[in-house]
Design a protein around this motif. Structure first.
Motif, PDB file in Angstrom:
ATOM      1  N   PRO A  98       0.800  -1.246   0.000  1.00 23.36           N
ATOM      2  CA  PRO A  98       0.000   0.000   0.000  1.00 23.36           C
ATOM      3  C   PRO A  98       0.825   1.285   0.000  1.00 23.36           C
ATOM      4  CG  PRO A  98      -0.813  -1.551   1.633  1.00 23.36           C
ATOM      5  CD  PRO A  98       0.467  -2.114   1.124  1.00 23.36           C
ATOM      6  N   ALA A  99       2.075   1.216   0.390  1.00 17.98           N
ATOM      7  CA  ALA A  99       2.896   2.437   0.322  1.00 17.98           C
ATOM      8  C   ALA A  99       3.333   2.723  -1.102  1.00 17.98           C
ATOM      9  CB  ALA A  99       4.114   2.306   1.231  1.00 17.98           C
ATOM     10  N   GLY A 100       3.201   1.714  -1.969  1.00 14.59           N
ATOM     11  CA  GLY A 100       3.520   1.928  -3.370  1.00 14.59           C
ATOM     12  C   GLY A 100       4.982   1.712  -3.709  1.00 14.59           C
ATOM     13  N   ALA A 101       5.251   1.604  -4.995  1.00 17.27           N
ATOM     14  CA  ALA A 101       6.626   1.481  -5.473  1.00 17.27           C
ATOM     15  C   ALA A 101       7.366   2.798  -5.299  1.00 17.27           C
ATOM     16  CB  ALA A 101       6.639   1.078  -6.942  1.00 17.27           C
ATOM     17  N   LYS A 102       6.606   3.850  -5.172  1.00 16.65           N
ATOM     18  CA  LYS A 102       7.150   5.145  -4.754  1.00 16.65           C
ATOM     19  C   LYS A 102       6.070   5.804  -3.921  1.00 16.65           C
ATOM     20  CE  LYS A 102       8.175   9.624  -6.802  1.00 16.65           C
ATOM     21  NZ  LYS A 102       6.845  10.074  -6.398  1.00 16.65           N
ATOM     22  N   GLU A 103       6.470   6.266  -2.738  1.00 15.21           N
ATOM     23  CA  GLU A 103       5.501   6.910  -1.870  1.00 15.21           C
ATOM     24  C   GLU A 103       5.297   8.356  -2.328  1.00 15.21           C
ATOM     25  OE1 GLU A 103       6.614   7.395   2.138  1.00 15.21           O
ATOM     26  OE2 GLU A 103       4.544   7.448   2.801  1.00 15.21           O
ATOM     27  N   TRP A 104       4.791   9.222  -1.422  1.00 16.27           N
ATOM     28  CA  TRP A 104       4.596  10.623  -1.798  1.00 16.27           C
ATOM     29  C   TRP A 104       5.922  11.313  -2.055  1.00 16.27           C
ATOM     30  CZ3 TRP A 104       7.117  14.377   0.786  1.00 16.27           C
ATOM     31  CH2 TRP A 104       7.593  14.069   2.062  1.00 16.27           C
ATOM     32  N   THR A 105       6.991  10.780  -1.490  1.00  6.61           N
ATOM     33  CA  THR A 105       8.288  11.436  -1.612  1.00  6.61           C
ATOM     34  C   THR A 105       8.663  11.549  -3.102  1.00  6.61           C
ATOM     35  OG1 THR A 105       9.267   9.281  -1.200  1.00  6.61           O
ATOM     36  CG2 THR A 105       9.080  10.779   0.658  1.00  6.61           C
ATOM     37  N   HIS A 106       9.357  12.636  -3.427  1.00  4.62           N
ATOM     38  CA  HIS A 106       9.376  13.094  -4.811  1.00  4.62           C
ATOM     39  C   HIS A 106      10.581  12.652  -5.636  1.00  4.62           C
ATOM     40  CE1 HIS A 106       5.963  15.374  -3.613  1.00  4.62           C
ATOM     41  NE2 HIS A 106       6.646  16.061  -2.741  1.00  4.62           N
ATOM     42  N   ALA A 107      10.313  12.453  -6.920  1.00  6.91           N
ATOM     43  CA  ALA A 107      11.355  12.264  -7.913  1.00  6.91           C
ATOM     44  C   ALA A 107      11.874  13.641  -8.344  1.00  6.91           C
ATOM     45  CB  ALA A 107      10.785  11.511  -9.119  1.00  6.91           C
ATOM     46  N   ALA A 108      12.912  13.635  -9.145  1.00  6.61           N
ATOM     47  CA  ALA A 108      13.462  14.877  -9.688  1.00  6.61           C
ATOM     48  C   ALA A 108      13.792  14.659 -11.165  1.00  6.61           C
ATOM     49  CB  ALA A 108      14.722  15.286  -8.920  1.00  6.61           C
ATOM     50  N   TYR A 109      13.948  15.773 -11.876  1.00  9.49           N
ATOM     51  CA  TYR A 109      14.295  15.700 -13.306  1.00  9.49           C
ATOM     52  C   TYR A 109      15.394  16.709 -13.597  1.00  9.49           C
ATOM     53  CZ  TYR A 109      13.993  16.713 -18.316  1.00  9.49           C
ATOM     54  OH  TYR A 109      14.302  16.936 -19.640  1.00  9.49           O
ATOM     55  N   SER A 110      16.448  16.257 -14.260  1.00  6.42           N
ATOM     56  CA  SER A 110      17.526  17.157 -14.651  1.00  6.42           C
ATOM     57  C   SER A 110      17.486  17.380 -16.154  1.00  6.42           C
ATOM     58  CB  SER A 110      18.895  16.579 -14.266  1.00  6.42           C
ATOM     59  OG  SER A 110      19.908  17.331 -14.907  1.00  6.42           O
ATOM     60  N   PRO A 111      17.282  18.615 -16.600  1.00  3.44           N
ATOM     61  CA  PRO A 111      17.329  18.897 -18.042  1.00  3.44           C
ATOM     62  C   PRO A 111      18.728  18.667 -18.612  1.00  3.44           C
ATOM     63  CG  PRO A 111      16.310  20.706 -16.815  1.00  3.44           C
ATOM     64  CD  PRO A 111      16.915  19.796 -15.820  1.00  3.44           C
ATOM     65  N   ARG A 112      19.767  18.725 -17.761  1.00  6.22           N
ATOM     66  CA  ARG A 112      21.142  18.501 -18.243  1.00  6.22           C
ATOM     67  C   ARG A 112      21.343  17.063 -18.686  1.00  6.22           C
ATOM     68  NH1 ARG A 112      25.718  21.446 -17.144  1.00  6.22           N
ATOM     69  NH2 ARG A 112      26.857  19.549 -16.557  1.00  6.22           N
ATOM     70  N   THR A 113      20.779  16.134 -17.941  1.00  6.83           N
ATOM     71  CA  THR A 113      20.957  14.714 -18.278  1.00  6.83           C
ATOM     72  C   THR A 113      19.739  14.143 -18.990  1.00  6.83           C
ATOM     73  OG1 THR A 113      20.039  14.077 -16.140  1.00  6.83           O
ATOM     74  CG2 THR A 113      22.457  14.345 -16.274  1.00  6.83           C
ATOM     75  N   ASP A 114      18.645  14.875 -18.963  1.00  3.58           N
ATOM     76  CA  ASP A 114      17.361  14.408 -19.495  1.00  3.58           C
ATOM     77  C   ASP A 114      16.924  13.109 -18.806  1.00  3.58           C
ATOM     78  OD1 ASP A 114      15.150  14.859 -21.143  1.00  3.58           O
ATOM     79  OD2 ASP A 114      15.887  13.486 -22.678  1.00  3.58           O
ATOM     80  N   LEU A 115      17.209  13.047 -17.500  1.00  4.94           N
ATOM     81  CA  LEU A 115      16.842  11.853 -16.728  1.00  4.94           C
ATOM     82  C   LEU A 115      15.925  12.227 -15.564  1.00  4.94           C
ATOM     83  CD1 LEU A 115      20.327  10.057 -16.379  1.00  4.94           C
ATOM     84  CD2 LEU A 115      18.514   9.561 -18.049  1.00  4.94           C
ATOM     85  N   PHE A 116      15.020  11.315 -15.264  1.00  3.72           N
ATOM     86  CA  PHE A 116      14.256  11.378 -14.017  1.00  3.72           C
ATOM     87  C   PHE A 116      14.959  10.513 -12.985  1.00  3.72           C
ATOM     88  CE2 PHE A 116      10.941  12.224 -17.186  1.00  3.72           C
ATOM     89  CZ  PHE A 116      10.368  13.371 -16.647  1.00  3.72           C
ATOM     90  N   TYR A 117      14.959  10.972 -11.734  1.00  4.11           N
ATOM     91  CA  TYR A 117      15.585  10.232 -10.642  1.00  4.11           C
ATOM     92  C   TYR A 117      14.486   9.885  -9.636  1.00  4.11           C
ATOM     93  CZ  TYR A 117      19.531  12.367 -12.937  1.00  4.11           C
ATOM     94  OH  TYR A 117      20.433  12.771 -13.897  1.00  4.11           O
TER      95      TYR A 117
END
Lengths: 564, 158
Positions: free
Chosen positions: A396-415
């Motif tokens: 129920p906490a999920g594969a990702k909880e509310w805690t946030h991902a980030a995105y870098s335009p320099r690498t074009d990657l989501f973390y």
């Protein structure tokens, strides 16, 4: 003989008996909508809204701290607090906030109604505000708050007893206080408000108590409500056909809005995630897709009407809220939105209309069901028969909880901070009673055979690029910077810096308590700082019961390179 | 007498018989809120609420242990320390905690701003006054304003 009383010394406000300064410089006076709108490029030295920018990328242009020198990163100062007396959820309080920084002043909220202004260079407390929180307030998931908003000389906070309060940013005194929800109906508030134009946007909490989720806008100067948008339609309203026609299910339907949304000023749309339907696990009492639960809704910020929606988990039976962020980014001139859902899938949508662009899994173990490339959902394992245990991934906490991902335009990657944990659930029907938890199940989250990672995904293809693996789930937000660093805290206390291009661990510091918050970065007088609240707690039994004995903490750590 | 009241009386008698409502009898201190009673705040014609709370000699309790406000708002509380020891009171209030130092046989006045509905603990946050029994509860009755309630039909409660 009657003894005369002597006069006791005058009563004091507790904050006056501390080393605090008492006032903050008037830096927030000139924080306007235009400044918030242009925050990343206009003032990279600050972090003036929840995600640092309306697009939710959690990316900073600051690059003084980089992959070459991060090994020299050291503590600059620590802000410590703790609990006094007997407060709500004494075993569940946690430091979950995102600190905001405006021209050298940090504004940060804590558990139980605390808000502090702190000198962001020295860590000295400037003022404190404490909202009195009833001991018996209904909290599904701990005594927590995710942060404040700042604008026009005010600091805005949502309190656990569902008030929205505007504070004078110079003194911490309350300027207005508006009741936002009904604590007798199981409502509370933990969300960090978001200022857009002359409004402060605040969502509801209370999905585990069968409330009716809503998103509200209040005038920043008066506290008057401008609009309210319910996330569960009444009979006859659009979406009501996804609820039983002859029942009361919609009245207790959930769909709360307890995490801050993102905003596209060109489209004039808020993108806000909604929570689980209620009861969480007993779908038989709420047949249908149950709109607008587990969705991202695009809301016209001027009038609070829903423009489009995308539901990630129709007829949820696994507690897969979709409150977590929708990160706004552009590709080939197309306005897109990225969302990593509790259900384990990474969605890319066209944010002008909600059309699905791509959907792919982002965690190894997904057994609850399957979502195909066209977005068709096939449930496979779910609580169905009364009292019969089923086990599924993610829990129920999920594969990702509310805690946030980030995105870098320099690498074009989501973390992405990933949790790979399962759970055993048995349906247990119960009657709805206002103010009493309404899950419809018995739940035990795995405390063994779990793992986690920070995983990087290509924004162009959604494919995994690298993975930094951890023995236990990752339960804190990550931060990406132009120094090609990704900062990520662990439940066991380590605060790490990874190479944003490769995932290599470059630096680590043990903070003494687990991370369940959102780090930020800022600079003062040309020196870059990285700040992270540290304080393990909240609903650990739900997202990482294997660490329920982890030490509570209540500190905010700030790091910088040594001064030359 | 209703069944609930009868059960409450039986509980009080059992607690008293065991000595949980006294210092250093069954336990080292005294079980929280047992013995100090309950009182209602008075509401003046101006809508402002008032109450008196005292600390009796050698009992290490606030009396009343449970103070009831009819609704949220501001309340003036007179605190009387009738004990032969020094105590204090750390009380909840919107804005910041209010702290009142209470030397032996002293009188202090605090003003609190509480929203409600709900209840709040306060205590004497020195030594282990709290563990001995110097905890009190302030209960705020009432409902949130109509405009803050959910737009739905009335729901069942326990």
């Amino acid at each position: 003989m009657t003894q005369e009383y002597i006069d006791a010394p005058p009563a004091i406000k507790l904050g006056t008996s501390t080393a605090q300064v008492g006032t903050a410089p008037p830096v927030a006076k000139d924080v306007t909508y235009e400044r918030i709108l242009n925050a990343r490029e206009g003032e990279p030295q600050n972090w003036i809204s929840y995600y640092g920018n309306y697009d939710g990328q959690r990316y900073s242009l600051l690059d003084q701290i980089n992959t070459e020198n991060v090994k020299r990163l050291s503590p600059a100062w620590v802000f410590q607090f703790g609990s006094q007396g007997l407060h709500a959820g004494p075993s569940t309080y946690a430091f979950e906030a995102t600190p905001l920084v405006v021209d050298g002043v940090m504004y940060v909220s804590g558990w139980d109604g605390w808000v502090w202004a702190v000198d962001a260079k020295t860590g000295k407390q400037l003022w404190q505000y404490k909202h009195a929180i009833p001991f018996d307030v209904s909290l599904c998931c701990g005594n927590v708050n995710r942060g404040v908003a700042v604008a026009e000389g005010k600091v805005f906070v949502a309190t656990l007893n569902a008030h929205v309060v505007a504070l004078d940013a110079e003194t911490g005194e309350a300027l207005w206080d508006t009741v936002h929800g009904d604590v007798r109906a199981g409502e509370s508030a933990t969300v960090a408000p978001l200022v857009v134009k002359d409004m402060v946007i605040v969502g509801s909490s209370g999905g585990e108590f069968g409330s009716r989720g809503h998103l509200d806008a209040y005038n920043i100067n008066t506290g008057e409500r401008v609009w309210r948008c319910y996330m569960i339609p009444k009979p006859g309203e659009p979406g009501s056909e996804t609820w039983p026609a002859d029942g009361e299910a919609w009245q207790r339907g959930g769909g709360n809005c307890w995490v801050t949304g993102t905003f596209d000023p060109e489209l004039n749309m808020l993108f806000w995630g909604t929570g689980n339907p209620a009861p969480d696990f007993d779908g038989e009492v709420r047949e249908g897709d149950n709109l607008f639960t587990d969705s991202v809704v695009a809301v016209d910020v001027d009038n609070g009407t829903i423009q489009w929606h995308y539901q990630f988990t129709p007829h949820d039976l696994w507690d897969y809220d979709s409150n977590m962020e929708s990160i706004l980014f552009e590709q080939d001139g197309r306005k897109l939105l990225a969302h990593f859902d509790k259900n384990g899938y990474f969605f890319v949508l066209d944010r002008t209309n909600g059309e699905l662009v791509r959907v792919t899994p982002f965690v190894d173990r997904i057994t609850w069901g399957e979502i195909d490339a066209n977005g068709n959902v096939t449930p496979k394992i779910y609580p169905e028969k009364e009292g019969e245990n089923v086990h599924f991934y993610p829990g129920p906490a999920g594969a990702k909880e509310w805690t946030h991902a980030a995105y870098s335009p320099r690498t074009d990657l989501f973390y992405v901070p990933v949790q790979d944990t399962g759970s055993t659930v048995a349906r247990r029907r119960r009657e709805f009673k206002e103010g009493i938890p309404y899950w419809g199940a018995a739940v035990t989250v795995d405390s063994e055979d779990m793992r986690g990672s920070v995983t990087a995904f290509s924004a162009s293809t959604s494919e995994e690029v690298w993975r930094w693996e951890n023995e236990i789930p990752m339960c804190a937000s990550v931060l990406a910077t132009a120094g090609d660093l990704v900062f990520a805290g662990e439940p066991s206390g380590e605060f790490n810096a990874l190479d944003a291009r490769t995932g290599e661990l470059l630096w680590s510091f043990q903070c003494g308590s687990g991370h369940h918050s959102s780090p930020v970065t800022y600079s003062i007088d040309g020196r870059q700082y990285v700040a992270v609240p540290v304080g393990w707690g909240s609903w650990v039994e739900g997202f990482l019961p294997g660490m329920i004995g982890g030490p509570h903490g209540a500190g905010l750590f700030v790091f910088a390179l040594p001064e030359e | 007498m209703t069944t609930a009241k009868r059960e409450e009386q039986v509980l009080s008698e059992v607690v008293s018989e065991l000595g949980l409502d006294k210092q250093n009898r069954a336990t080292i201190g005294r079980l929280l809120t047992h013995g100090g009673g309950l009182a209602h705040a008075e509401e003046g014609s101006d809508g402002r609420m008032r109450a008196t709370i005292r600390i009796p000699e050698d009992e290490l309790i606030y009396e009343p242990s449970i103070l009831v406000m009819p609704h949220g708002g501001e309340i003036d509380i007179e605190l009387l320390n009738d004990d032969t020891n020094t105590h204090c009171a750390l009380l909840p209030s919107n804005g910041d905690y209010v702290w009142q130092w209470l030397p032996n046989h002293s009188r202090g006045t605090v003003t609190l701003d509480l929203d409600g509905p709900g209840y709040y603990w306060y205590s004497s946050n020195v030594g282990n006054d709290e563990g001995k029994g110097l905890f009190g509860a302030i209960v705020v009755l009432g409902d949130v304003p109509a405009e803050a309630r959910l737009d739905r039909p009335a729901q069942p409660r326990v």
